[in-house]
Design an enzyme around this catalytic site. Structure first.
Site, mmCIF file in Angstrom:
data_model
loop_
_atom_site.group_PDB
_atom_site.id
_atom_site.type_symbol
_atom_site.label_atom_id
_atom_site.label_comp_id
_atom_site.label_asym_id
_atom_site.label_seq_id
_atom_site.Cartn_x
_atom_site.Cartn_y
_atom_site.Cartn_z
ATOM 1 N N TYR A 116 -3.566 4.532 6.705
ATOM 2 C CA TYR A 116 -3.936 3.608 7.780
ATOM 3 C C TYR A 116 -5.163 4.115 8.538
ATOM 4 O O TYR A 116 -6.054 3.329 8.907
ATOM 5 C CB TYR A 116 -2.774 3.433 8.756
ATOM 6 C CG TYR A 116 -1.657 2.565 8.242
ATOM 7 C CD1 TYR A 116 -1.724 1.179 8.341
ATOM 8 C CD2 TYR A 116 -0.522 3.127 7.666
ATOM 9 C CE1 TYR A 116 -0.692 0.374 7.881
ATOM 10 C CE2 TYR A 116 0.510 2.340 7.198
ATOM 11 C CZ TYR A 116 0.427 0.960 7.302
ATOM 12 O OH TYR A 116 1.449 0.172 6.836
ATOM 13 N N LYS A 175 0.840 -1.189 0.000
ATOM 14 C CA LYS A 175 0.000 0.000 0.000
ATOM 15 C C LYS A 175 0.882 1.247 0.000
ATOM 16 O O LYS A 175 2.031 1.165 0.414
ATOM 17 C CB LYS A 175 -0.968 0.006 1.178
ATOM 18 C CG LYS A 175 -0.362 -0.277 2.541
ATOM 19 C CD LYS A 175 0.350 0.694 3.352
ATOM 20 C CE LYS A 175 0.740 2.018 3.345
ATOM 21 N NZ LYS A 175 1.977 2.537 3.764
#
Length: 364
Positions: A217, A132
């Site tokens: 996140y 990511k």
């Protein structure tokens, strides 16, 4: 029809041979319990987290490497017993298509290189696990998804927290309604970034700053806890060091509205340490993690007391899960579409900063 003894013996022998061949194939398939990974990019994350995690996995094995630094080839080959024919560089990477020893390529490169090597990996017939954020743009994400579908390869994004027991407990508790309807989530992640010359501060390689790197996140936590996609966002950016952060964002705060009415208050920063948490507030209770996104040491609290589970290697869990998806021929719970949805929200956040207006999040 008359069957001679010789015909019967011949037919039985043929049947037995066919049965044995079928059983042998089935047995061979049953014995396939390990998926071979090649790491593409041997930077800090691969060196300190992913490669060590691959020594703990049950279904994933480190079998190959791809690096742009020739000096690393022998070091890694010696340390992990990697065969010379399983070592590639960025120029000859496409030759991996002929290598039956490699099943998966794990893309651990700067964000701006994710699309290229995911597409090349899929075109080479390999399944892809990509770190990511999935890419620098939603357009790149869509191209990556399409390449994997075209080549009938599986694609997953490295959302390790979705395999972590504290996070799973929080998600399940919130969605069970234990604390009544959810009203709000507060989430943030940031740290003080060092070297001003690193790739994370270059727009073409990073795609953005703190938001792309660690703010994602907090964004993920809100989506994961609610099981919803944000409808709209309002965001602001603060930049205390315009020289260091000339190309990327330094600090961003944003709010997101979910379809159910849950409001999410989020923040991320490259300017200071200490933010590493989320808290979810329901009608009759609350829960949260702090630290929430670290590689280890996750801790939680709730209205009912501490949230305690054994610590796991999140990367090992993530890779074992993807390996099992391949072995069982099913989709990952963190497919390319999951990465795309994060990028759509991130693009809305950047658009809101630019316009100063509340911005709708485009649907996947």
């Amino acid at each position: 029809m008359t069957l001679s003894r010789r015909t019967m013996i011949g037919s039985t022998a043929a049947l037995t041979a066919s049965t044995l061949l079928t059983q042998a194939k089935t047995h061979a398939a049953d014995e396939k319990t390990t998926v071979n990974f090649a790491l593409v990019g041997l930077g800090s994350l691969s060196t300190n987290q992913i490669a060590p995690a691959l020594q703990k996995t049950k279904h994933a094995k480190l079998a190959g490497i791809v690096t742009g630094t020739p000096e690393k080839e022998k070091i890694w080959a010696d340390k992990y017993s990697i065969k010379s024919e399983n070592i590639y560089n960025y120029e000859n990477f496409d030759k991996i298509a002929a290598n039956k020893d490699i099943d998966v390529v794990y893309i651990v490169l700067p964000n701006g290189m994710h699309k290229e090597f995911t597409v090349r990996g899929a075109n080479a017939g390999k399944h892809v696990l990509c770190e990511k954020p999935m890419a620098n743009s939603s357009e790149d994400c869509r191209a990556m998804i399409e390449a994997c579908k075209k080549n009938d390869r599986k694609l997953a994004v490295g959302y390790r927290c979705q395999f972590e027991p504290h996070h799973l407990y929080c998600r399940d508790t919130v969605q069970s309604g234990k604390y009544g309807p959810l009203h709000a989530i507060e989430a943030g992640f940031g740290f003080k970034i060092g070297d001003p010359n690193q790739w994370r501060l270059k727009a073409d390689l990073a795609g953005g700053g703190a938001l792309m790197d660690v703010g994602i996140y907090a964004l993920q936590a809100c989506r994961f806890l609610t099981g919803e996609e944000p409808v709209a966002v309002t965001a602001q950016e603060t930049k205390m060091d315009p020289k260091k952060f000339a190309e990327v964002d330094e600090t961003i705060t944003w709010t997101m509205t979910m379809p159910s009415g849950v409001n999410c208050y989020c923040s991320t920063s490259y300017a200071f340490n200490g933010i590493n948490r989320f808290n979810a507030y329901g009608e009759s209770g609350w829960l949260g993690l702090d630290p929430a996104y670290s590689y280890k040491g996750i801790k939680g609290q709730s209205k009912d007391g501490p949230i305690q589970f054994d610590q796991i290697d999140q990367f090992a869990a993530e890779m074992d899960a993807f390996a099992q998806c391949i072995l069982e021929d099913r989709q990952s719970k963190v497919p390319g579409e999951e990465g795309l949805r994060d990028l759509l929200a991130i693009e809305a956040i950047y658009a809101s900063i630019k316009t100063g207006q509340r911005t709708k999040v485009q649907k996947a």
